[in-house]
Enzyme design. Structure first.
Site, PDB file in Angstrom:
ATOM      1  N   GLY A  10       0.766  -1.284   0.136  1.00 29.07           N
ATOM      2  CA  GLY A  10      -0.141  -0.015   0.023  1.00 29.07           C
ATOM      3  C   GLY A  10       0.717   1.284  -0.017  1.00 29.07           C
ATOM      4  O   GLY A  10       1.992   1.098   0.010  1.00 29.07           O
ATOM      5  N   GLY A  13       0.168   8.943   2.233  1.00 22.91           N
ATOM      6  CA  GLY A  13       0.733  10.476   2.154  1.00 22.91           C
ATOM      7  C   GLY A  13       2.250  10.590   2.458  1.00 22.91           C
ATOM      8  O   GLY A  13       2.928  11.587   1.814  1.00 22.91           O
ATOM      9  N   ASP A 130      -4.866  10.823  13.539  1.00 17.82           N
ATOM     10  CA  ASP A 130      -5.149  10.405  11.919  1.00 17.82           C
ATOM     11  C   ASP A 130      -5.865   9.029  12.134  1.00 17.82           C
ATOM     12  O   ASP A 130      -5.490   8.233  11.334  1.00 17.82           O
ATOM     13  CB  ASP A 130      -3.853  10.397  11.395  1.00 17.82           C
TER      14      ASP A 130
END
Length: 316
Positions: A10, A13, A130
């Site tokens: 994967g 950012g 986050d």
């Protein structure tokens, strides 16, 4: 370790994640951070935060590499990847990776236990800042692990409000007070808000992009909390396609009600994460439907931000 970065798991950012294997045969996930992040702050945050943790619902950091601009973090490998693919797959991929209402509930509870540990169980408290489906990893038995501490904020037990010079998080999951001080101070309730948005996504199993009653060409996401609240008030058994029993319907409705409590606009109206656990584990009859949140979360974007949100509209 990664066989020349052959298998990509994967990306986000701050970098890409690759599958690897240690010399003793253990599988690992190697997160290689972008070299363009000159000050390496996200690397320092992640190492500093996660080395303080040891919990069944927090991903384990096995090691790291720091060689000038090349930085990598080595984590335990999670065979089932991120939660994101299980709550969006039916909409975006046309697949049927539905893992069941009870399992989704158990995953949601595991996330809450992990956050409770970060907020109350560590010597130095940690705000994750986050929380989103991409950062929730699942092991082979779908055990829950909170990951990606690149934006985390450490603070002492004596502090109730955290000082922040810039907004952090992913658009759509950020609590209002994180980017607008008029809503209050940043605290553990900011993680609760993000968790609430994630919980609502789990409870409707990826339906937030469809059937919200908006016109062609419009995004339904800005209506997401309103849509859920209105349907919940009608007591519709709409929350998950796989519901077949009253018990499953209770799981789905419970997650929805708790999620709506978590995204209340004022931090003071949101429950603490230990109260969230109590609500999730308690009886359905004991739950009250919360006031309707008057502020819908901003539109989602895959981008993670760690600087001032200059493009965000001012909320009045």
């Amino acid at each position: 370790m990664t066989n020349s970065f052959r298998v990509k798991l994967g990306h986000g950012g701050f970098g890409q994640v690759f599958k690897g294997k240690l010399s003793d045969g253990r599988l690992v996930a190697v997160k290689v951070l972008n070299s363009s992040k000159a000050n390496g702050q996200e690397f320092i945050n992640e190492v500093a935060s996660i080395r303080r943790t040891s919990h069944v619902n927090i991903v384990t950091l096995l090691g790291f590499c720091f060689d000038y601009k090349r930085r990598a973090l080595v984590y335990e490998y999670m065979p089932n990847g991120s939660l994101e693919k299980f709550i969006r797959s039916r909409v975006h991929l046309g697949t049927s990776e539905f893992i069941g209402v009870k399992k989704l509930y158990e995953i949601a509870l595991g996330i809450a236990y992990g956050l409770d540990y970060l907020h109350r169980g560590c010597n130095t408290r940690i705000l994750h800042l986050d929380i989103k489906p991409h950062n929730i990893l699942l092991d082979g038995d779908f055990g829950t692990k909170i990951a990606d501490f690149g934006l985390a904020k450490l603070y002492s037990r004596k502090e109730s409000i955290v000082s922040m010079m810039e907004a952090r998080g992913t658009i759509g999951y950020i609590a209002p007070e994180v980017y607008n001080k008029n809503f209050g101070g940043v605290s553990h309730k900011s993680d609760v808000y993000s968790y609430g948005m994630l919980l609502l996504e789990i409870s409707v199993e990826g339906r937030k992009n469809v059937d919200a009653g908006v016109g062609s060409g419009q995004t339904s996401e800005i209506y997401f909390p309103d849509w859920i609240y209105n349907r919940l008030h009608k007591k519709d058994d709409f929350l998950l396609d796989g519901i077949v029993t009253p018990e499953e319907n209770d799981y789905a409705r419970k997650m929805t009600i708790v999620g709506l409590w978590c995204i209340q606009t004022s931090p003071n109206q949101r429950p603490s994460i230990d109260k969230v656990i109590e609500m999730l584990e308690g009886s359905m009859e004991a739950l009250e439907i919360p006031p309707k949140p008057f502020f819908s979360s901003p539109l989602r974007s895959p981008a993670t931000i760690s600087s001032t949100l200059e493009s965000m509209p001012e909320i009045t």
